[in-house]
Design an enzyme around this catalytic site. Structure first.
Site, PDB file in Angstrom:
ATOM      1  N   GLY A 154      -6.823  -2.235  11.399  1.00  0.00           N
ATOM      2  CA  GLY A 154      -8.130  -2.748  10.978  1.00  0.00           C
ATOM      3  C   GLY A 154      -8.485  -2.240   9.594  1.00  0.00           C
ATOM      4  NE  ARG A 182      -3.633   1.264   2.882  1.00  0.00           N
ATOM      5  CZ  ARG A 182      -4.804   1.299   2.294  1.00  0.00           C
ATOM      6  NH1 ARG A 182      -5.133   0.354   1.454  1.00  0.00           N
ATOM      7  NH2 ARG A 182      -5.642   2.249   2.552  1.00  0.00           N
ATOM      8  CD  GLU A 242     -12.226  -5.274  -9.279  1.00  0.00           C
ATOM      9  OE1 GLU A 242     -11.609  -5.924  -8.401  1.00  0.00           O
ATOM     10  OE2 GLU A 242     -11.669  -4.565 -10.113  1.00  0.00           O
ATOM     11  CG  HIS A 243     -16.722  -7.499  -6.149  1.00  0.00           C
ATOM     12  ND1 HIS A 243     -16.708  -7.611  -4.781  1.00  0.00           N
ATOM     13  CD2 HIS A 243     -16.544  -6.181  -6.421  1.00  0.00           C
ATOM     14  CE1 HIS A 243     -16.555  -6.418  -4.244  1.00  0.00           C
ATOM     15  NE2 HIS A 243     -16.437  -5.530  -5.221  1.00  0.00           N
ATOM     16  CB  SER A 249      -7.006  -5.291  -0.982  1.00  0.00           C
ATOM     17  OG  SER A 249      -7.156  -3.920  -1.170  1.00  0.00           O
ATOM     18  CG  ASP A 278      -6.191  -8.115  -2.400  1.00  0.00           C
ATOM     19  OD1 ASP A 278      -6.546  -7.932  -3.570  1.00  0.00           O
ATOM     20  OD2 ASP A 278      -6.917  -7.894  -1.419  1.00  0.00           O
ATOM     21  CG  ASP A 289     -11.229 -12.436  -5.230  1.00  0.00           C
ATOM     22  OD1 ASP A 289     -12.398 -12.013  -5.078  1.00  0.00           O
ATOM     23  OD2 ASP A 289     -10.255 -11.962  -4.605  1.00  0.00           O
ATOM     24  N   GLY A 336      -8.642  -1.726   5.274  1.00  0.00           N
ATOM     25  CA  GLY A 336      -9.550  -2.300   4.275  1.00  0.00           C
ATOM     26  C   GLY A 336      -9.172  -3.711   3.880  1.00  0.00           C
ATOM     27  CE1 TYR A 340     -14.706  -7.781  -1.313  1.00  0.00           C
ATOM     28  CE2 TYR A 340     -15.153  -9.391   0.400  1.00  0.00           C
ATOM     29  CZ  TYR A 340     -14.460  -9.003  -0.727  1.00  0.00           C
ATOM     30  OH  TYR A 340     -13.529  -9.849  -1.280  1.00  0.00           O
TER      31      TYR A 340
HETATM   32  C1  GLA Z   1     -11.123  -6.650  -2.371  1.00  0.00           C
HETATM   33  C2  GLA Z   1     -10.752  -8.082  -1.945  1.00  0.00           C
HETATM   34  C3  GLA Z   1     -10.366  -8.936  -3.144  1.00  0.00           C
HETATM   35  C4  GLA Z   1     -11.440  -8.855  -4.215  1.00  0.00           C
HETATM   36  C5  GLA Z   1     -11.768  -7.388  -4.536  1.00  0.00           C
HETATM   37  C6  GLA Z   1     -12.892  -7.238  -5.531  1.00  0.00           C
HETATM   38  O1  GLA Z   1     -10.004  -5.963  -2.858  1.00  0.00           O
HETATM   39  O2  GLA Z   1      -9.670  -8.064  -1.043  1.00  0.00           O
HETATM   40  O3  GLA Z   1     -10.148 -10.271  -2.707  1.00  0.00           O
HETATM   41  O4  GLA Z   1     -12.590  -9.558  -3.835  1.00  0.00           O
HETATM   42  O5  GLA Z   1     -12.133  -6.680  -3.359  1.00  0.00           O
HETATM   43  O6  GLA Z   1     -12.528  -7.737  -6.768  1.00  0.00           O
END
Ligand code: GLA
Length: 520
Positions: free
Chosen positions: A169, A46, A66-67, A173, A220, A69, A171, A276
């Site tokens: 704590g 980061r 996206e979303h 990723s 990630d 995995d 986000g 999420y």
């Molecule tokens: C976050 C999560 C990832 C993935 C993305 C959405 O970054 O950590 O594992 O689910 O959201 O693609």
């Protein structure tokens, strides 16, 4: 292409002069602990900056996929040139106890000392007590669990200095780079780095992060480990973790990715229950309903959409193509037709009663027990049709993206346009079917598209956070300037020049995690 899963971590014995932060951490370590570190563990991470808290998920950039995995479907990210580095010195313990002294170059993160059990037990981790050191403990625990107890039975004292910025704590990723570098630091302390493959390291990091209470999908950590300069990664999760490097062909002008933060923070801890985590549950429910519709018997409590697809095709006697990508795209198209059949009558969502009925007669309690026993969600309706449509169509776009990159020769005049088109389609799907965009992201994408971007989309979890844009190098400056004047100057007129540079920048895929061994 080498099999990056089987390769060991890259080890350098010299510090590259191009990365002054490495030299700086060695000097600070010496001032703090009175001796030089023996090695530095590095994982792309980061942004370390004053406005880091406003960035979401910049350890890597997710190019497309996206979303999906956590639905077990494959994704396409790359690491970028921001990292967490940990300078370390391991020495035999003086009193027979295994102990860690950990501090951070950023005073905001308070130093901590803790004892730990050698062997599989490792350090005590209380995920309810938010501390940045939890991410270190998680990586350490994972690494110790991977080693044979004989390797880690000697009591050691470990001095660590971390340079990076992992908000407490933080986000979903932001913690990957911290967990990956902590696992590397621990493996090296016990002499186990060389015998651990990158594939094993990724599994350790993915499992470790779940110890901190995060439902992470695995994208990630994999991006942080497997990335290589000049290539995107195609990462698959089911039936097992597989990472493939997909080089970006040379074009003139070169294909470049610009990252632009919306500077909108989605407070993930607060919003998870209707953003999420709710999406995670919706995908689980879709998978369960598809299993019964297709009469599949998958011996798992929570199969993913990818398990459903694999089980369906292995059970059917349909003709299959031996060409991997063609076959994947064909299967996804069939899955999309099935989604129409099963959920097409409820395009605006299913009420709870309808959901319970489709699950064969559940109620609130049995539903919670089955799909989200350890976390809460909040929703009036479940958007099963939209989520399923997004997931399988996004997965198809990932394979198309990969095919385009693999099949294009150098200097293919249409490549950038076609890739960009898929990114635009992905954004449309994230916005309309997955509902994870926001007005600011939509605004950035609109400005970008009329200023040189060939494809613009959100990157990461969404609901704020970052966007990524595909642009040819000769129009990169025009794009950055347009966003500066039409988005940042309008919404954030007080941003300093430095903050602006961290909010929007061009990047190319960078090298993943590595170790600098200073003692050899
Ligand atoms: C976050 C999560 C990832 C993935 C993305 C959405 O970054 O950590 O594992 O689910 O959201 O693609």
């Amino acid at each position: 292409m080498p099999d990056i899963m089987q390769e060991p971590l890259t080890v350098f014995t010299q510090l590259p002069p191009t990365k002054p932060r490495l030299k700086h951490i060695v000097e600070t370590f010496e001032q703090k602990y009175g001796s030089k570190p023996a090695y530095i563990a590095r994982a792309p991470g980061r942004i370390a900056s004053r406005i880091a808290l406003r960035f979401a998920g910049l350890a890597k950039v997710s190019i497309i996929g996206e979303h999906i995995d956590y639905a077990g479907l494959s994704v396409m990210p790359a690491a970028i040139d921001r990292d967490v580095i940990q300078a370390c010195l391991a020495s035999p313990s003086k009193d027979g106890k295994s102990r860690v002294h950990i501090s951070n170059v950023n005073d905001k993160f308070k130093p901590e000392d803790f004892d730990f059990q050698p062997g599989k037990e490792g350090p005590v981790l209380d995920s309810k007590h938010h501390s940045w050191v939890n991410y270190f403990k998680a990586g350490m625990k994972g690494a110790l669990g991977h080693m044979s107890p004989d390797d880690s039975k000697t009591a050691i004292e470990l001095h660590i200095l971390v340079d990076g910025n992992v908000p407490p704590g933080g986000g979903l990723s932001s913690s990957a780079a911290m967990v990956v570098s902590s696992a590397i630091a621990t493996l090296k302390a016990f002499g186990a780095v060389e015998s651990t493959t990158q594939g094993q390291l990724a599994t350790i990091a993915i499992d470790s992060e779940r110890l901190v209470g995060v439902n992470s999908g695995g994208m990630d950590q994999s991006a942080s480990i497997f990335s290589r300069e000049g290539a995107l990664l195609n990462i698959g999760f089911v039936p097992k973790l597989v990472a493939t490097l997909v080089p970006i062909p040379t074009t003139k002008p070169a294909i470049t990715y610009v990252i632009a933060s919306s500077l909108v923070t989605s407070e993930k801890q607060v919003t998870a229950k209707y953003n999420y985590n709710l999406r995670v549950v919706e995908m689980r429910v879709v998978a369960r309903i598809l299993c019964s519709y297709l009469k599949l018997n998958i011996p798992m409590e929570l199969p993913t959409l990818k398990h459903v697809m694999d089980a369906y095709f292995s059970s059917s006697a349909m003709h299959t193509s031996s060409e991997f990508l063609i076959e994947r795209k064909r299967r996804l198209k069939i899955m999309l037709d099935i989604v129409e059949d099963v959920f097409g009558d409820k395009k605006d969502g299913c009420t709870w009663d309808e959901v319970y009925e489709r699950l064969g007669g559940m109620n609130k309690d049995s539903f919670k027990q089955a799909f989200h026993a350890d976390f809460e969600i909040e929703a009036e309706k479940l958007q099963l049709y939209k989520r399923a449509k997004h997931a399988y169509s996004e997965a198809a776009r990932v394979y198309q993206y990969r095919s385009l990159l693999e099949q294009a020769g150098d200097n293919d005049p249409d490549l950038a346009l076609k890739l960009g088109h898929l990114m635009d389609e992905s954004q449309e799907s994230c916005r309309d079917l997955f509902n994870c965009s926001c007005p600011e992201i939509d605004e950035i994408c609109t400005i970008a598209r009329k200023s040189g971007s060939l494809g613009s989309r959100l990157s990461g979890a969404g609901w704020g956070g970052c966007t990524v844009h595909l642009v040819l190098e000769d129009r990169q400056d025009e794009l950055i300037q347009a966003l500066q004047s039409e988005y940042y100057a309008k919404h954030y007129p007080k941003l300093s020049g430095e903050e602006l540079q961290e909010a929007i920048f061009a990047t190319k895929p960078e090298e993943g995690a590595c170790l600098y061994d200073l003692a050899s």
